[in-house]
Structures are given as C-alpha cells and as structure tokens.
Enzyme design. Structure first.
Site, short mmCIF file in Angstrom:
data_model
loop_
_atom_site.label_atom_id
_atom_site.label_comp_id
_atom_site.label_asym_id
_atom_site.label_seq_id
_atom_site.Cartn_x
_atom_site.Cartn_y
_atom_site.Cartn_z
N GLN A 1 0.70 -1.29 -0.02
CA GLN A 1 -0.02 -0.10 0.08
C GLN A 1 0.96 1.08 -0.19
O GLN A 1 1.89 1.36 0.61
CB GLN A 1 -0.70 0.03 1.18
N SER B 1 4.21 -6.45 2.97
CA SER B 1 2.80 -6.28 3.46
C SER B 1 1.82 -6.98 2.40
O SER B 1 1.92 -7.91 2.15
CB SER B 1 2.56 -4.80 4.09
N LEU B 2 0.99 -6.05 1.93
CA LEU B 2 -0.06 -6.52 0.95
C LEU B 2 0.67 -7.13 -0.18
O LEU B 2 0.25 -8.22 -0.87
CB LEU B 2 -0.79 -5.29 0.52
N HIS C 1 -0.29 -3.34 11.18
CA HIS C 1 0.72 -3.91 11.56
C HIS C 1 1.18 -3.88 13.18
O HIS C 1 2.29 -3.71 13.86
CB HIS C 1 2.10 -3.84 10.75
N GLN D 1 0.77 -11.64 9.92
CA GLN D 1 1.07 -10.31 9.19
C GLN D 1 0.39 -9.01 9.48
O GLN D 1 0.90 -8.20 9.74
CB GLN D 1 1.35 -10.57 7.75
#
Length: 322
Positions: free
Chosen positions: A20, A100-101, A209, A258
């Site tokens: 993101q 992440s994503l 997170h 995550q």
C-alpha cells in the site's frame, strides 16, 4: 527452516512486490491498453470486487483510490498484471517476496494462490483493516535516522501513554511505528530529543501491523484457514519469518500473523543477498522497494516492471543474461 541452496545461481533473479502507498492515478492504464490478457484480468477484478476498480485505477479520483478498501486491490491487481506480462515473456523468478499487501501478489507469482482467490482475500483484508481502523483510530509514522533497537526502546518508553510498536523495518535507519495516536505523538517527541533526522506521520486509515489490527486478524484467520493455498513453485520470503518458505501451512500462518506483526523487510532482503541474488525485479506500481534496496544492499540491481516500457526493458536485460 528449509534450504534452497543449489536451486538457483547468481544469474537468476527474484521478484519483489510493493504494498500500500504505491498507488497513483493512471496506474496500469498502459498495461490495460497494450494487452488483452490485462484487460481480461481487470474485468475479472471488477466482477469479484463488485465495483469498477479499473476505472478508479485509470482515472481516480485520487482520494477514492487512496482509500484502503480500494488501494489494496488496486496495487494487487496492477502487480499481478505486470507479473502476468513478465511470465508471457518467459521470465520465471527463482524466489519472491512482497512488502505487506505485496505478499499476496508474491504468492500468486509463486503459484501458491490463484488470482481470484488472492483478490477476494485482499478485498476482505482491506475491508477488515479499514473497519478496525474506524473502530479504534490509530496512526503511523516513519522515523529516519535511528537504529532499529532505538525505535523499539522508544516504543517501550511510551507504553504508559498507549500502544505503539515498530511496524515496518523498511531499511537501515528507516522504521515505521504504528499504534494509538497519543502514543505515536509522544514517541515523536522523544524521537526528536533522541536526534531523529525525520519524524513524519503518515496519511493512513489505521494502525496497520499493530495490536490495534487484532479484530482484522481474527476475521482473516477464518478466511485464510479455509483458503486453497498450495506449495509454492519457488521460495517465498515472508514478512513475519524473514526466511524462505515453501510449506503452505507456514505461508497461511504468516499471512494471519502479518496483520498484527512487523514487516521485517530489511531482514527479508538480506536473505535474498544470502541466497546469492544480484538482481531483483520490482513488479507493480512505483519504485519504493528500489529505494529501500539502495539502503539495504546497494550491490543488488533492481529492475522495474510497472509499465509497458519497464517490462520491455527488463525483459530485454534478463533474456539477454539467460
């Protein structure tokens, strides 16, 4: 931990996928115009999501594209579209990782997830994270110029004010913190006293997170436990473990963790170096990961694959080395 020694040589390359904040209005428009396969992918995305993701990617408005529930599917779809075009050029990575994503994009590239399954999970993930942020507002901030241990110590110092944790270890000297707004603000005050070069609060819709995302993690647990995740064709370096993984149950567990755990990107890219990679391709919009790699391992050459021109240039380089 599994060993992949001997599976590839330094002449091979890895794919890394952005997360993101890599979105921009106009993203993937040239890919869409150039290839029927990309048009088919975005058509499927619009159907799965129930809204015109393609229209928002290509034309905005920016404020709507920046909403978590739109941004995450947009970056995911763009990344998979770019990967698909690289694959059509006969290019196959020897390892993958995603920030992440971006881990969902990486799993599609590794053959562990189908695109439609991944998109539905990303859709749900973005909605649950947005809902968690609305229910318990938080903030995030990037700190430049302090060591990881110093940032972790600062988080502990403000525990009496509220929850704040080191959320993203992006590169040496660049850490993102996440948590309750008052705690993040107080940490900023202490960081300035400690000599931080920059402390910048981020425009986000929640404390990603961090423990504040626990409701989203619980919702995603049920979906991920039921999701068809296969053994990947190539190792996946996950955010949570910062190790090369091929066990689908570990991949599943790491995706759940995550949401509330730190993104260990610096360590993850260090693993690529240890595995002998000298080249990696940033697959998807932007060049954020290229910038981070310059701080992590300057000798690793990062190629781009976000636009038609990028992909053509990258394919020419990699095919010339094969």
């Amino acid at each position: 931990m599994l060993s992949f020694a001997g599976v590839f040589s330094v002449s091979k390359f890895a794919y890394i996928f952005p997360g993101q904040a890599s979105q921009t209005v106009g993203m993937a428009a040239d890919l869409y115009a150039a290839q029927a396969s990309v048009r088919a992918l975005f058509s499927r995305a619009d159907e799965v999501l129930g809204f015109a993701l393609s229209e928002l990617c290509f034309n905005g408005p920016e404020e709507q594209l920046a909403q978590t529930a739109v941004t995450q599917p947009a970056v995911f779809a763009h990344s998979v579209a770019a990967f698909q075009l690289l694959e059509e050029q006969g290019l196959v990575p020897a390892a993958v990782a995603g920030h992440s994503l971006g881990e969902y994009s990486a799993l599609v590239a590794a053959g562990a997830l189908d695109f439609e399954v991944g998109l539905q999970l990303v859709k749900d993930r973005s909605r649950f994270m947005q809902d968690a942020g609305d229910a318990q507002p938080g903030s995030m901030a990037v700190l430049i110029g302090l060591e990881d241990a110093s940032v972790i110590a600062l988080c502990a110092q403000v525990a009496d004010v509220g929850t704040v944790v080191a959320a993203n270890f992006n590169a040496p000297g660049q850490v993102v913190v996440s948590g309750e707004k008052a705690a993040v603000a107080r940490l900023g005050e202490l960081a300035r006293e400690a000599g931080v070069k920059r402390f910048v609060e981020l425009a986000v819709s929640g404390a990603f997170h961090s423990p504040l995302m626990q409701p989203a993690a619980e919702h995603m647990r049920a979906l991920l436990e039921a999701a068809p995740i296969r053994a990947p064709r190539v190792p996946v370096i996950t955010n949570v473990s910062a190790t090369a993984v091929e066990d689908p149950e570990v991949l599943r567990a790491d995706l759940i963790k995550q949401i509330t755990h730190s993104v260990r990107w610096t360590e993850s890219m260090g693993i690529l170096v240890e595995m002998g990679f000298e080249r990696a391709v940033e697959v998807g919009p932007g060049s954020v990961l290229k910038g981070l790699m310059k701080r992590i391992a300057r000798d690793v050459k990062i190629l781009g694959a976000g636009t038609v021109d990028d992909i053509a240039a990258t394919a020419a380089v990699l095919q010339g080395e094969s």
